[in-house]
Design a protein around this motif. Sequence first.
Motif, PDB file in Angstrom:
ATOM      1  N   THR A 140      -2.775   2.360   5.102  1.00 53.42           N
ATOM      2  CA  THR A 140      -1.761   3.452   5.496  1.00 53.42           C
ATOM      3  C   THR A 140      -1.748   4.396   6.970  1.00 53.42           C
ATOM      4  O   THR A 140      -1.325   4.539   7.802  1.00 53.42           O
ATOM      5  N   THR A 141      -3.449   4.580   5.995  1.00 48.58           N
ATOM      6  CA  THR A 141      -3.340   5.480   7.154  1.00 48.58           C
ATOM      7  C   THR A 141      -4.078   5.212   8.240  1.00 48.58           C
ATOM      8  O   THR A 141      -4.537   5.222   9.151  1.00 48.58           O
ATOM      9  N   ARG A 142      -5.028   3.451   8.056  1.00 48.59           N
ATOM     10  CA  ARG A 142      -4.952   2.687   8.877  1.00 48.59           C
ATOM     11  C   ARG A 142      -4.115   2.359  10.276  1.00 48.59           C
ATOM     12  O   ARG A 142      -4.152   2.400  11.112  1.00 48.59           O
ATOM     13  N   VAL A 151       7.541   1.053   9.882  1.00 50.17           N
ATOM     14  CA  VAL A 151       6.386   0.607   8.817  1.00 50.17           C
ATOM     15  C   VAL A 151       6.223   1.545   8.379  1.00 50.17           C
ATOM     16  O   VAL A 151       5.834   2.488   7.018  1.00 50.17           O
ATOM     17  N   THR A 152       5.198   1.675   9.370  1.00 47.47           N
ATOM     18  CA  THR A 152       4.153   3.395   9.162  1.00 47.47           C
ATOM     19  C   THR A 152       5.512   4.630   9.184  1.00 47.47           C
ATOM     20  O   THR A 152       4.639   5.005   8.389  1.00 47.47           O
ATOM     21  N   ASP A 175       0.538  -1.096   0.300  1.00 46.27           N
ATOM     22  CA  ASP A 175      -0.150   0.057  -0.172  1.00 46.27           C
ATOM     23  C   ASP A 175       0.794   1.468   0.043  1.00 46.27           C
ATOM     24  O   ASP A 175       0.771   2.169  -0.646  1.00 46.27           O
ATOM     25  N   ARG A 176       2.580   0.921   0.933  1.00 47.57           N
ATOM     26  CA  ARG A 176       2.568   2.291   0.645  1.00 47.57           C
ATOM     27  C   ARG A 176       3.439   2.472  -0.182  1.00 47.57           C
ATOM     28  O   ARG A 176       3.128   3.925  -1.542  1.00 47.57           O
ATOM     29  N   ILE A 221       5.580   7.605   5.864  1.00 48.20           N
ATOM     30  CA  ILE A 221       5.177   8.740   6.184  1.00 48.20           C
ATOM     31  C   ILE A 221       6.154   9.815   5.238  1.00 48.20           C
ATOM     32  O   ILE A 221       6.337  10.696   4.514  1.00 48.20           O
ATOM     33  N   GLU A 222       7.958   9.403   5.878  1.00 47.89           N
ATOM     34  CA  GLU A 222       8.583  10.388   5.131  1.00 47.89           C
ATOM     35  C   GLU A 222       8.777  10.037   3.999  1.00 47.89           C
ATOM     36  O   GLU A 222       8.988  10.819   3.139  1.00 47.89           O
ATOM     37  N   GLU A 223       8.458   8.621   3.288  1.00 45.72           N
ATOM     38  CA  GLU A 223       8.064   8.410   2.047  1.00 45.72           C
ATOM     39  C   GLU A 223       7.413   9.406   0.612  1.00 45.72           C
ATOM     40  O   GLU A 223       7.625  10.307   0.011  1.00 45.72           O
TER      41      GLU A 223
END
Length: 194
Positions: free
Chosen positions: A106-108, A123-124, A62-63, A128-130
Amino acid sequence: MARPRKFVERDVVSSAGEVFAVHGLAATTLDDLVQATGLGKQSLYNAFGGKRELFLRALSEDREEAARAVSEALQHGDASPLERIRGHLLRMAIEFSRSDNRVSLTTRALVESTGESDQLAAVTKAGIEELAGIYAHCLELARASGDLPADANVSSLAMYFVAITRGMELLGRSGVGRGALTAVALDALRVFHA
């Protein structure tokens, strides 16, 4: 001799990701995953190691998809970098206001993350950083072209746009309409005129 696999891992991960995005990691049962993927419990364990590992795999995919979508939105066309961000935010307002829109995995994961130093948090945070890095690249182009002041804090602005889009996604999921989300998107851009 082991039996050959009769499934496509990417399809299984995608199906599991949809279930996780709706219910979250904690509320998703193994039976939910069996029903969504068509695999038996033992096959899921053998192929992925367990529910949490499958969630992390789906989260990584998903990311990657989220990063690809934002990157494509901000890198194409003849519009200025700030106009690309504006167009992207307005498209997000439309997408997030659709009644069939679900929260991204990702938001979940952001919502479920406890912030502790575990693999889910790592991983989350990397996701976000990506996303922030993609916004930062576009903002750097805006600064280089003179559309942003030379002293603009590109890193902070990039994280700001990640926060705005993730927030819009949650608002849309809770039923906030297109008009309100469009207003949020447009107001978010006023930071450049402050």
